[in-house]
Design a protein around this motif. Structure first.
Motif, short mmCIF file in Angstrom:
data_model
loop_
_atom_site.label_atom_id
_atom_site.label_comp_id
_atom_site.label_asym_id
_atom_site.label_seq_id
_atom_site.Cartn_x
_atom_site.Cartn_y
_atom_site.Cartn_z
N ILE A 1 57.51 46.20 36.61
CA ILE A 1 56.17 46.81 36.54
C ILE A 1 56.02 47.84 37.66
N MET A 2 56.54 47.50 38.83
CA MET A 2 56.44 48.42 39.98
C MET A 2 57.23 49.69 39.73
N ILE A 3 58.46 49.53 39.22
CA ILE A 3 59.28 50.70 38.90
C ILE A 3 58.57 51.57 37.85
N GLY A 4 58.07 50.91 36.82
CA GLY A 4 57.40 51.63 35.74
C GLY A 4 56.16 52.35 36.23
N THR A 5 55.41 51.70 37.09
CA THR A 5 54.21 52.32 37.65
C THR A 5 54.59 53.53 38.48
N TYR A 6 55.65 53.37 39.24
CA TYR A 6 56.10 54.47 40.10
C TYR A 6 56.53 55.69 39.29
N VAL A 7 57.35 55.48 38.26
CA VAL A 7 57.88 56.63 37.53
C VAL A 7 56.82 57.34 36.70
N LEU A 8 55.71 56.66 36.44
CA LEU A 8 54.63 57.31 35.69
C LEU A 8 53.58 57.92 36.61
N SER A 9 53.69 57.66 37.92
CA SER A 9 52.57 58.04 38.79
C SER A 9 52.55 59.54 39.03
N ALA B 1 58.62 51.73 32.33
CA ALA B 1 57.38 52.52 32.20
C ALA B 1 56.52 51.92 31.10
N GLU B 2 57.12 51.69 29.95
CA GLU B 2 56.36 51.11 28.84
C GLU B 2 55.86 49.72 29.20
N ALA B 3 56.73 48.95 29.88
CA ALA B 3 56.36 47.59 30.25
C ALA B 3 55.18 47.58 31.22
N SER B 4 55.18 48.52 32.16
CA SER B 4 54.10 48.52 33.17
C SER B 4 52.75 48.65 32.48
N SER B 5 52.72 49.38 31.37
CA SER B 5 51.48 49.57 30.63
C SER B 5 51.25 48.40 29.64
N ASN B 6 52.30 47.98 28.96
CA ASN B 6 52.16 46.87 28.00
C ASN B 6 51.70 45.58 28.67
N ILE C 1 67.16 50.92 43.02
CA ILE C 1 67.00 51.20 41.60
C ILE C 1 66.62 52.67 41.40
N ILE C 2 65.67 53.13 42.21
CA ILE C 2 65.21 54.52 42.04
C ILE C 2 66.34 55.50 42.35
N GLY C 3 67.09 55.21 43.41
CA GLY C 3 68.22 56.06 43.75
C GLY C 3 69.22 56.14 42.62
N TRP C 4 69.42 55.00 41.97
CA TRP C 4 70.38 54.92 40.86
C TRP C 4 69.89 55.69 39.64
N VAL C 5 68.62 55.55 39.27
CA VAL C 5 68.13 56.26 38.07
C VAL C 5 68.06 57.76 38.32
N GLU C 6 68.03 58.15 39.57
CA GLU C 6 67.91 59.59 39.85
C GLU C 6 69.14 60.38 39.44
N GLN C 7 70.24 59.70 39.09
CA GLN C 7 71.40 60.45 38.59
C GLN C 7 71.06 61.20 37.30
N LEU C 8 69.95 60.83 36.66
CA LEU C 8 69.53 61.55 35.46
C LEU C 8 69.26 63.02 35.75
N LEU D 1 71.98 53.88 30.69
CA LEU D 1 71.36 52.81 31.48
C LEU D 1 70.26 53.32 32.39
N PRO D 2 70.53 54.37 33.19
CA PRO D 2 69.42 54.86 34.02
C PRO D 2 68.22 55.34 33.20
N ALA D 3 68.46 55.96 32.04
CA ALA D 3 67.33 56.38 31.20
C ALA D 3 66.55 55.17 30.73
N TYR D 4 67.31 54.15 30.32
CA TYR D 4 66.68 52.91 29.87
C TYR D 4 65.84 52.29 30.98
N TYR D 5 66.36 52.32 32.19
CA TYR D 5 65.64 51.67 33.30
C TYR D 5 64.52 52.54 33.85
#
Lengths: 498, 95, 493
Positions: free
Chosen positions: C366-374, C321-326, B34-41, C312-316
């Motif tokens: 939640i894990m993805i959201g936590t990661y991208v905000l860390s 991120a919002e969900a990890s906090s909500n 998932i992270i690899g995929w979103v990194e296309q941003l 899609l990637p922006a959405y994900y």
């Protein structure tokens, strides 16, 4: 005081101090919910579903909390950010129902400002230092955990959860416990003037996180520690002293300072590490998506500015300049908003009663307030806010002295009775027969008795010992039970002693 | 950027989700996908672009300072797994 | 009277008003259908008493000669994401099992105030995270539709509002609430041959709706046709001072404003939605839609939304991120499930409670959201995603210079079989056509266009300008009239 140094084995150390003050904003309702902020209610009664972070609950900000923070910023000449926003600070703790605190990191409401502190009590202008304020932001308070009510459980009370706080972050501009104390005192004074915080440190309305580091004078900044939630000026000063000394001891014994959160123990007078908070450092701040950007318009800002009162420094300078008060009196009377309000009421009423200008009655009024009323209140353990004597009655008393109805010493007696009974001074003077007399016949009769009883002193006086005059005045006043007009006594004594 | 098992454990700990060794191992490739995929941003040039703050142009509305809520302790505690003497109860916390 | 359940919102409302049938008869008919459809697993909680009480109120009002409320006599289904007073509201998650709020969400309250009754709480993807309903902690919903290949493989009703879509398609309720964060109304509508509209972000209050991603979540209406959606949405929408993101704007009378003519309207066809590997059936459906729009008087223009592939990637990043906090509030302290291992401290209790209470997909997000905000990653992921979101919104703004509406397929395929898509990323790709308008907060709806070769419904999506639900509904009506979609699943349950 700015050259405060800790003497270590390896030489002198300089202390660098910054304060993050959390001040509860004066408001009826909480920052993001309509629950009350009143102190001391039954547990979990002042909690809305929003404060308890029930699923689907949403925050809506309280205008008054924003307004008070803006006015506070204006009072310290800070930049007011017309565009700001709320961020979430994410961490897990039982006193934090949402799992995040709504705060402001990236775009605070108030930016750079400055607070002037006086380091010389006797002469406020003698040593002045400017302490920078980096920012003021608005955030939610947490709830409260009780640990001592059950052997294996902690209890959570959310009454404080969501109460509005201002976090006022100073620059690391302070160099001694005294400077930190003066800063905190001055900040408290400003908040109370503005009316944005009641400044009650014992109820937790104001508390400070104290950042301390030490370094060789002028050297590189050292690693700092943060001592959390210190709740009095005295404790802040003690915590700095203790923490700085501890850091010097650690460094001089070859150790290094760990950046950490510490707790001040007032009983032991020392700080200790707070391990429970240690793993919580990645707060994952991000803009709160439940709240849009906060945009303030000019009308809002104009209203905030228009309702700012005269602030302590301006008032002090006016008291000195326009009222001609001594620097010390001016400083004492303006240090606290309530005192200044009381004094100004006293002044206005005195001027009215005595039909004089305020400047003409100011000195006597300020002296009486500082030396007589403050002393009396101190003995009673009361502060000016709950003084049993009102400014109107104080002015009445001063009027009786000014028009010669009673003497200064009788005024002291009258004040004591006023404090006890709450009666008006004129009534007391009337009922107790304390009116000053200028009846020359009565005074001359007492003078004659005094001279007769002290023939040797009369002789000495006439032989050139002028200083004895005061003795005769005192004896005569005593014989008159203090009620004689001192000026008349003087005149008649001079005549009698020839 | 890619995550390893230690990172997965760290994230799980920050998020307060207990994960076993096996789960952590399973999550490594999942999250990396998932992270690899979103990194296309990262390809998008956003140098002069402001981050979105409100999807529909709108600013924050403020409410008046009036007590309109509270005194609903029963409702607040109604669903609590453990409530005693008007409090929520949790395992003892040592500060 | 079982044919009453074939009627939609408008027909039921009008029939009760005219006295053709009673609200009680309507409620009884749907209650029977609900009780017979356990195999679909569409309802998590059935609330016949609620529906009957509303029906009685409607019948009594009519008996007194009072003017009936807009939805009097219409029973509906309520997605489990809405908090309903005294009725379990669990977001289909184990962590909220047994949670009975002491409050009513603003949207559901508006519906009850409008006279509607509740048949029950509808199953969904857990915390609205999913596109197939397989993340529900209470078992997936099974679509009433089956392929015509005779295999009877159980199919997904779409997600996250899959209980809503299945229940409407199976005539268990005439309409239901849905919520849409990245396509959760439109994709299930498309998969089940019904109609669903997500209004402009801020039209429907989020107060009392269990949050997934606050800047995206938006409640909307699901029903069998465009008119019914207009009626339901009108009752749901409106300013709410309790939601700081609620739009302070009057709600138009959408039903009265319905007009199937597209004369003078320019309908944009975004070329970036014509993706590599697009199924020919979807392409054909899209062309059919274009022809219908033309037939309704629209001018067709090709437009470009150049940042579509990054939506899609922006959405994900943003939604997790919002969900990890909500979702941090689900900690076993104040409500919901608590898991307290022997001798555990507070933080252990959190970790155990959340591990046991959340499903795998929720944990993953939640894990993805936590990661991208860390620390150290926030700017690279979250800030960059919010900047891309700005570009996506600008794409739409630019398109509005050339057209009034956009027409696209709703989903890249028809409903797939339960258990067929196991890779999370492949599942996420289901939302490819619906996510961009969600990121931009725009109103969008799905209407049935036809059936694929296997006899499964396919939907067409219309996206409109912010606040312009009326033209979205009108275009939907234009397509609906030309599609003449009457297919329905045979009752096998």
């Amino acid at each position: 005081m700015s050259n405060y140094r800790i003497q270590g084995a390896t030489g002198e150390w300089e202390v660098v101090i910054g304060l993050e003050v959390h001040a509860q904003v004066t408001s009826k309702a909480k920052l993001f919910s309509g629950a009350s902020t009143a102190f001391g209610a039954e547990p979990n009664t002042q909690v809305s579903l929003v404060d308890a972070a029930m699923p689907g609950m949403l925050p809506v900000p309280n205008r008054e909390c924003i307004r008070q923070a803006v006015r506070t910023g204006m009072a310290i000449n800070a930049v007011i950010n017309k565009w700001s926003r709320f961020d979430r600070k994410n961490y897990f703790y039982a006193d934090l129902p949402q799992g995040y605190q709504i705060s402001q990191l990236y775009h605070p409401l108030v930016g750079e400002g400055v607070i002037e502190v006086s380091l010389d009590e006797k002469d406020p202008e003698a040593e002045v230092k400017e302490i920078g304020v980096e920012r003021i932001h608005v955030e939610q308070d947490a709830g409260k955990l009780m640990h001592d009510q059950h052997p294996t459980r902690s209890y959570v009370d959310l009454n404080r959860s969501g109460v509005a706080l201002m976090e006022i972050v100073s620059r690391p501009d302070m160099r001694s416990p005294q400077e930190a104390g003066a800063y905190l005192t001055k900040l408290r004074s400003i908040l109370r003037y503005v009316g944005s915080c009641d400044g009650n440190m014992d109820q937790g309305s104001m508390r400070a996180d104290v950042n301390v580091s030490v370094r060789k004078p002028g050297g590189e900044l050292g690693t700092r520690t943060e001592t959390k939630n210190v709740n009095s000026v005295r404790f802040v000063m003690q915590a700095i002293e203790q923490e700085a000394q501890r850091q010097v001891d650690v460094l001089e014994s070859g150790g290094r300072i760990v950046q950490e959160t510490r707790l001040f123990d007032p009983d032991k007078g020392e700080t200790r590490s707070m391990r429970s908070k240690e793993d919580a450092h990645d707060y994952r701040y991000f803009p709160d998506p439940d709240l849009l950007p906060l945009v303030l318009d000019d009308a809002f800002l104009d209203e905030c500015r228009a309702t700012l009162p005269e602030l302590p420094d301006a008032k002090r300078r006016r008291y000195e300049g326009d009222l001609g008060l001594p620097a010390y009196n001016a400083a004492v009377l303006t240090a606290d908003a309530e005192t200044a309000r009381w004094f100004e009421a006293l002044l206005a009423e005195s001027a009215r009663i005595q039909k004089k200008g305020e400047a003409e009655v100011a000195k006597a009024a300020s002296n009486w307030l500082i030396s007589e009323l403050f002393g009396a209140l101190n003995r009673l353990g009361k502060d000016i806010e709950n003084s049993p004597v009102s400014p109107e009655k104080g002015a009445e008393l001063l009027g009786l002295v000014a028009d010669g109805t009673i003497s200064g010493s009788i005024a002291k007696q009258v004040l004591e009775i006023m404090l006890e009974t709450g009666d008006a001074p004129a009534k007391i003077v009337e009922e107790k027969g304390l009116k000053q007399t200028s009846d020359t016949g009565a005074i001359e009769a007492e003078i004659a008795k005094v001279l007769e009883a002290n023939p040797d002193k009369v002789a000495d006086y006439r032989g050139g010992k002028d200083k004895l005059f005061g003795f005769f005045v005192g004896q005569t006043m005593k014989a008159m039970q203090g009620k004689a007009n001192p000026q008349v006594v003087n005149e008649l004594l001079k005549k009698a002693l020839g | 950027m890619s995550v390893d098992k230690a990172t997965v454990q760290k994230i799980a700990s920050l998020a307060r989700i207990a994960v076993s060794e096996e789960e952590a191992e399973r999550l490594v490739p999942e999250l990396n996908n998932i992270i690899g995929w979103v990194e296309q941003l990262g390809e998008v040039d956003t140098s002069n672009v402001e981050p979105t703050t409100a999807v529909i142009p709108n600013t924050l509305r403020l409410r008046e300072d009036v007590v309109t809520d509270g005194n609903v302790r029963d409702d607040v505690l109604a669903n609590a797994p453990q409530a005693e003497h008007g409090f929520f109860a949790v395992p003892k916390v040592i500060e | 009277m079982s044919e009453l359940t074939d009627f939609g919102v408008k027909r039921l409302r009008d029939g009760v008003r005219s006295g053709e049938f009673s609200a009680r008869e309507v409620a009884d008919a749907f209650i029977v259908n609900v009780s017979k459809a356990k195999e679909l697993n569409a309802f998590l909680v059935e609330t016949p008493d609620h529906a009957l009480a509303a029906a009685k109120a409607a019948d009594d009002a009519r008996g007194r000669g009072d003017t009936l409320a807009p939805l009097a006599g219409v029973p509906i289904g309520m997605k489990d994401l809405f908090c309903t007073n005294g009725v379990q509201s669990a977001a289909a998650s184990h962590i909220l099992e047994g949670f009975e709020p002491r409050y009513e969400s603003s949207v559901s309250q508006r519906l009850w105030d409008a006279g509607a009754g509740m048949l029950g709480k509808l199953n969904m993807d857990q915390f609205a995270m999913g596109s197939s309903n397989e993340t529900s902690a209470f078992g997936n919903v099974v679509s009433p539709w089956r392929r015509t290949d005779g295999g009877n493989a159980p199919l997904t009703p779409g997600g996250s509002s899959g209980g809503s879509s299945a229940a409407i398609a199976a005539r268990l309720c005439p309409a239901a609430t849905g919520t849409d964060t990245g396509g959760s109304i439109r994709q299930p509508a498309s998969f089940t041959g019904i109609t669903g509209i997500k209004p402009t972000y801020g039209r429907c209050s989020r107060w009392g709706v269990i949050a997934f991603a606050s800047s995206l979540d938006q409640a909307g209406a699901m029903a069998r046709d465009v008119t019914d959606c207009a009626i339901l949405l009108e009752a749901m929408a409106g300013f709410d001072p309790k939601d700081a993101t609620s739009l302070d704007a009057p709600v138009p009378n959408w039903e009265a404003g319905l007009n199937p003519s597209l004369a003078g309207k320019r309908v944009g066809i975004p070329k970036e939605y014509r993706m590599d590997g697009m199924s020919p059936e979807i392409e054909a459906l899209w062309q059919q839609g274009i022809d219908w729009a033309k037939d309704a008087g629209a001018e067709i223009v090709e437009v470009s939304l150049p940042h579509t592939k990054y939506a899609l990637p922006a959405y994900y990043i943003i939604a997790p991120a919002e969900a990890s906090s909500n979702l941090a509030r689900y900690d076993g302290v104040r409500y919901g499930q608590r898991d307290l291992p022997d001798g555990a401290g507070l933080q252990d209790m959190y970790a155990a409670t959340r591990a046991a209470g959340f499903g795998d997909e929720v944990k993953r997000r939640i894990m993805i959201g936590t990661y991208v905000l860390s620390a150290g990653f926030y700017d690279a992921y979250y800030t960059q995603a919010q900047k891309v979101r700005t570009l996506i919104a600008q794409d739409f703004e630019n398109a509005w210079g050339l057209c009034d509406l956009l027409l696209t397929p709703t989903a890249p395929s028809a409903a797939f079989g339960l258990g067929e898509t196991t890779d999370p990323l492949s599942m996420y790709l289901n939302d490819v056509f619906t996510v961009p308008s969600s990121l931009a907060g725009l109103p969008a709806m799905s209407v049935p266009g036809g059936l694929d070769k296997q006899g499964l419904p396919l939907g067409l999506q219309i996206i409109g300008k912010a606040m312009d639900e009326q033209n979205v509904l009108n275009a939907g009506l234009a397509l609906e009239q030309r599609a003449g979609f009457t297919a329905r699943p045979d009752a096998w349950w």
